[in-house]
Design a protein around this motif. Structure first.
Motif, short mmCIF file in Angstrom:
data_model
loop_
_atom_site.label_atom_id
_atom_site.label_comp_id
_atom_site.label_asym_id
_atom_site.label_seq_id
_atom_site.Cartn_x
_atom_site.Cartn_y
_atom_site.Cartn_z
N THR A 87 0.68 -1.35 0.14
CA THR A 87 -0.06 0.11 0.38
C THR A 87 0.60 1.31 0.13
OG1 THR A 87 -0.20 0.15 2.42
CG2 THR A 87 -2.09 -0.84 1.48
N TYR A 88 0.49 2.01 -0.43
CA TYR A 88 1.16 3.31 -0.21
C TYR A 88 -0.15 4.62 0.19
CZ TYR A 88 3.15 7.70 -1.86
OH TYR A 88 3.89 9.24 -2.63
N HIS A 89 0.68 5.36 1.17
CA HIS A 89 0.12 5.91 2.28
C HIS A 89 0.52 7.70 2.07
CE1 HIS A 89 -0.94 2.24 4.71
NE2 HIS A 89 0.78 2.19 4.10
N ALA A 90 0.34 8.38 1.79
CA ALA A 90 0.44 9.87 1.72
C ALA A 90 -0.36 10.81 2.57
CB ALA A 90 0.33 10.15 0.76
N ALA A 91 0.68 11.71 3.51
CA ALA A 91 -0.28 12.88 4.07
C ALA A 91 -2.02 13.27 3.43
CB ALA A 91 1.05 14.12 4.68
N HIS A 92 -2.54 13.42 4.26
CA HIS A 92 -4.17 13.98 3.82
C HIS A 92 -3.72 15.40 3.67
CE1 HIS A 92 -6.23 9.76 4.12
NE2 HIS A 92 -5.11 10.00 5.65
N SER A 93 -3.11 16.36 4.20
CA SER A 93 -3.23 17.21 4.27
C SER A 93 -2.62 17.84 3.13
CB SER A 93 -3.12 18.15 5.34
OG SER A 93 -0.75 17.94 5.21
N ARG A 94 -2.27 17.06 1.72
CA ARG A 94 -1.30 16.95 0.16
C ARG A 94 -2.17 17.21 -1.16
NH1 ARG A 94 5.26 17.07 1.02
NH2 ARG A 94 5.84 17.39 3.13
N THR A 95 -2.19 17.85 -2.00
CA THR A 95 -2.67 16.73 -3.24
C THR A 95 -1.81 16.31 -3.70
OG1 THR A 95 -3.57 19.23 -3.25
CG2 THR A 95 -3.23 17.77 -5.59
N PRO A 96 -2.84 15.65 -4.06
CA PRO A 96 -1.81 13.58 -3.94
C PRO A 96 -0.88 13.78 -5.72
CG PRO A 96 -4.44 13.05 -3.80
CD PRO A 96 -4.28 14.44 -3.51
N GLY A 97 0.08 13.54 -6.59
CA GLY A 97 0.50 13.96 -7.18
C GLY A 97 1.33 12.64 -7.47
N ALA A 98 2.30 11.96 -8.55
CA ALA A 98 3.71 11.84 -8.61
C ALA A 98 4.90 12.33 -7.46
CB ALA A 98 3.34 11.17 -10.39
N ASN A 99 4.75 13.10 -7.64
CA ASN A 99 6.18 12.64 -7.18
C ASN A 99 5.91 14.42 -5.52
OD1 ASN A 99 8.10 13.64 -9.31
ND2 ASN A 99 6.92 16.24 -10.12
N GLN A 100 4.68 13.34 -5.18
CA GLN A 100 4.05 13.69 -3.35
C GLN A 100 5.63 12.90 -2.38
OE1 GLN A 100 0.14 13.49 -2.73
NE2 GLN A 100 0.52 12.86 -0.28
N HIS A 101 5.67 13.10 -1.52
CA HIS A 101 6.22 12.28 -0.03
C HIS A 101 5.48 11.45 -0.01
CE1 HIS A 101 10.63 14.10 -1.55
NE2 HIS A 101 9.28 15.32 -1.49
N GLY A 102 5.46 9.92 0.36
CA GLY A 102 4.76 9.57 0.71
C GLY A 102 5.20 7.63 1.47
N THR A 103 4.48 7.15 1.49
CA THR A 103 5.30 5.74 1.93
C THR A 103 4.86 4.59 2.05
OG1 THR A 103 4.59 5.89 4.15
CG2 THR A 103 6.68 6.81 3.89
N TYR A 104 5.13 3.45 1.56
CA TYR A 104 4.67 2.31 1.22
C TYR A 104 5.44 1.33 1.77
CZ TYR A 104 4.81 3.85 -4.26
OH TYR A 104 4.85 4.39 -5.49
N THR A 105 4.10 0.43 1.84
CA THR A 105 4.12 -0.76 2.68
C THR A 105 4.49 -2.21 2.52
OG1 THR A 105 2.29 -0.69 4.36
CG2 THR A 105 4.17 0.60 5.11
N LEU A 106 5.03 -2.88 2.91
CA LEU A 106 4.25 -4.33 2.33
C LEU A 106 4.10 -4.78 3.17
CD1 LEU A 106 5.48 -6.32 0.64
CD2 LEU A 106 7.80 -7.01 1.21
N ASP A 107 3.05 -6.19 3.19
CA ASP A 107 2.43 -6.73 4.23
C ASP A 107 2.67 -7.87 3.71
OD1 ASP A 107 0.73 -7.63 6.10
OD2 ASP A 107 -0.78 -6.47 5.87
N VAL A 108 3.48 -8.83 4.08
CA VAL A 108 3.51 -9.82 3.67
C VAL A 108 3.88 -11.18 5.17
CG1 VAL A 108 6.39 -9.31 3.90
CG2 VAL A 108 5.31 -11.18 2.23
#
Length: 110
Positions: A51-72
């Protein structure tokens, strides 16, 4: 067990699968199966969800900083990168990433 070489910056886990959902949708998920792993506790053949998680206060975009998590295998692991091995793209660039492909998940060190 097939083991991938560990990059200098983090352990590599290879996953075969595809993204489900539209880019920007908070419910968007990558679902697949581990095909190779640099971690002893993550074995090939187990299901994986990214999953990809981004700050809700920012407008989503390809250059936006966020995090990926792997559930395995009962672990939720933070990723420093998640790219398609077949094309080099990520799940956030607006490319068609809904076709099954091989992806590389690079775990954050630690």
């Amino acid at each position: 067990m097939t083991t991938q070489r560990e990059p200098a910056s983090g352990t590599l886990i290879e996953v075969r699968g595809a993204w489900h959902g539209e880019v920007g949708d908070p419910e968007r998920r990558f679902a697949g199966v581990v095909t190779a792993s640099g971690r002893a506790d993550v074995r090939p053949g187990v299901s994986a969800v990214v999953t990809y998680h981004a700050a809700h206060s920012r407008t989503p975009g390809a250059n936006q900083h966020g995090t990926y998590t792997l559930d395995v295998g009962g672990h939720v692991l933070p990723l420093m990168g998640f790219t398609c091995h077949d094309t080099g793209m990520t799940g956030r660039e607006g490319n068609d990433d809904t076709a099954e492909a091989t992806w590389h998940a690079v775990l954050l060190p630690g």
